[in-house]
Enzyme design. Structure first.
Site, PDB file in Angstrom:
ATOM      1  N   ASP A  77       0.826  -1.213   0.000  1.00  0.00           N
ATOM      2  CA  ASP A  77       0.000   0.000   0.000  1.00  0.00           C
ATOM      3  C   ASP A  77       0.860   1.261   0.000  1.00  0.00           C
ATOM      4  O   ASP A  77       2.060   1.212   0.279  1.00  0.00           O
ATOM      5  CB  ASP A  77      -0.946   0.019   1.216  1.00  0.00           C
ATOM      6  N   ASP A 136       7.791   4.069  -1.524  1.00  0.00           N
ATOM      7  CA  ASP A 136       7.431   3.517  -0.209  1.00  0.00           C
ATOM      8  C   ASP A 136       6.119   2.779  -0.387  1.00  0.00           C
ATOM      9  O   ASP A 136       5.061   3.392  -0.401  1.00  0.00           O
ATOM     10  CB  ASP A 136       7.303   4.665   0.798  1.00  0.00           C
ATOM     11  N   GLU A 170       0.165  -1.113   5.660  1.00  0.00           N
ATOM     12  CA  GLU A 170       1.224  -0.659   6.569  1.00  0.00           C
ATOM     13  C   GLU A 170       1.021   0.803   6.932  1.00  0.00           C
ATOM     14  O   GLU A 170       1.233   1.220   8.070  1.00  0.00           O
ATOM     15  CB  GLU A 170       2.600  -0.841   5.916  1.00  0.00           C
ATOM     16  N   GLU A 171       0.603   1.585   5.944  1.00  0.00           N
ATOM     17  CA  GLU A 171       0.516   3.041   6.138  1.00  0.00           C
ATOM     18  C   GLU A 171      -0.580   3.438   7.120  1.00  0.00           C
ATOM     19  O   GLU A 171      -0.590   4.564   7.606  1.00  0.00           O
ATOM     20  CB  GLU A 171       0.293   3.743   4.795  1.00  0.00           C
ATOM     21  N   ASP A 193      12.003  -1.468   3.664  1.00  0.00           N
ATOM     22  CA  ASP A 193      10.991  -0.408   3.740  1.00  0.00           C
ATOM     23  C   ASP A 193      11.589   0.903   4.251  1.00  0.00           C
ATOM     24  O   ASP A 193      10.896   1.711   4.851  1.00  0.00           O
ATOM     25  CB  ASP A 193       9.849  -0.887   4.666  1.00  0.00           C
TER      26      ASP A 193
HETATM   27 ZN   LIG Z   1       6.798   2.105   4.070  1.00  0.00          ZN
END
Ligand SMILES: [Zn+2]
Length: 399
Positions: A77, A136, A170-171, A193
């Protein structure tokens, strides 16, 4: 163009922005667009992947028997601060070290962004100024996929067994949910990451939140003397007692902070929402205690007012686990040294999915990706650093 960069450019075209208003898992259906593509590409490499009903893609590449199983993780994501749809990457070859025009409105230079320094002669992938790039963490995804493609095509290269996990959300802090350490099967792992290739992150914040609800006494202001207790004033008092020095704008490095993210209310009721952060566990506990102490102090001073304080922990510093089981860290340091890279350990001023994986039984430091300025229109990929990350991860998994 080399196939590794093509891979990155293919992934960033897919909109996978997570959705913090959603309660479903993954939070946005479109995250499956990349997960499904990755499963297909893995299958083309002869690696069978499984997407669980919660949208986690697990896969496994057999390696030399008797060696540690090394896990690799990235998230599919992208962040919420900028749109992730219609990403139109621009490629700058042989960067001259100067000013980069993204569009008529936005530009960037090494003066404002130190991450651009030292990239003269590099190839950079930048945005068109209206979206983020998605490095990212699609740079991390592309690093992992490039390493797997290399190993599958170069069968003579002996390597560790590799456990692969691509996660959504994750975000929005929900990446590690449903993490199944047994299914993953790694002895230890790395999240790919970060940004700088020479970084090995082993420290992140301990994190908690505090919701402070102040019940004041609302009375007609004309008759207020000695009776009104203004919840707004008590909110201001509460916040000032936490101290100027412990605010995000006054802290960096290993300093913790209390951050008031919202303050709403009127005379009779005010609500303050805080996040509490510190790398150091003792200091973190002391910060939480201070919230209790301030509540008590104000309630004593204003007996007709009442304060409800609700606190909860959100994540912990993975250093606690890495210190107990340093295999992942030591292995990475050894590989870096062999490659002539001096590892940098900078404290992460946030969380990482690897922190939660670590506490769930799989020690997981974080590595770089070669992409920078995340969560913004100024995001860019250094092709040189991205390629170096591929070489680093190859060395990490080699037998
Ligand atoms: Zn990230």
């Amino acid at each position: 163009m080399n196939e590794n960069l093509e891979r990155f450019l293919r992934y960033i075209k897919i909109d996978t922005q997570s959705d913090d208003n959603s309660t479903s898992t993954p939070s946005a259906k479109k995250e499956y667009d990349l997960l499904n593509l990755l499963r297909k590409e893995l299958l083309e490499l002869g690696i069978e992947g499984e997407i669980t009903k919660e949208g986690r893609l697990y896969a496994y590449l057999e390696g030399e028997k008797g060696l540690d199983v090394i896990g690799l993780n990235s998230h599919v994501d992208t962040a919420l601060e900028m749109p992730g749809k219609n990403v139109k990457a621009q490629i700058i070859e042989n960067y001259d070290g100067g000013y980069i025009k993204l569009n008529d409105e936005y530009s960037m230079s090494p003066k404002e962004f130190s991450s651009l320094k030292g990239h003269e002669g590099d190839t950079l992938v930048v945005t068109s100024g209206d979206t983020l790039l998605g490095g990212d963490d699609k740079a991390g995804v592309a690093v992992i996929m490039s390493v797997l493609a290399y190993l599958v095509k170069n069968k003579e290269v002996k390597h560790h067994p590799i456990a692969i996990l691509f996660t959504p959300d994750e975000e929005i802090g929900r990446g590690p949910e449903h993490f199944d350490a047994k299914k993953f099967g790694a002895d230890y792992a790395y999240t790919v990451d970060g940004d700088y290739p020479d970084h090995i992150d082993i420290e992140n914040f301990n994190a908690a939140h505090a919701d402070v609800t102040i019940h004041g006494v609302g009375i007609h202001p004309g008759e207020a003397k000695g009776r009104m207790v203004n919840a707004i004033s008590l909110g201001v008092l509460f916040d000032s007692m936490l101290g100027q020095e412990a605010r995000p704008e006054n802290t960096d490095g290993h300093d913790g902070f209390n951050h008031c993210g919202s303050f709403t209310g009127d005379v009779s009721k005010a609500e303050l929402h805080y996040i509490i952060r510190n790398h150091d566990k003792e200091k973190f506990l002391a910060q939480k205690k201070k919230f209790e102490e301030i509540k008590e102090f104000i309630e004593k001073k204003y007996p007709t007012a009442k304060i409800d304080l609700e606190m909860g922990d959100d994540y912990k510093n993975m250093k606690e686990i890495i210190d107990q089981d340093p295999r992942a860290l030591n292995h990475a340091i050894e590989v870096f040294k062999k490659m002539g890279i001096t590892p940098v350990h900078a404290p992460v001023r946030g969380g990482t999915d690897g922190a939660t994986f670590s506490f769930l039984g799989c020690p997981t430091p974080n590595l770089g990706t070669g992409s920078y300025n995340h969560h913004s229109r100024y995001e860019f990929l250094s092709v040189r650093d991205f390629n170096q990350m591929i070489e680093i991860v190859k060395e990490l998994v080699k037998a």
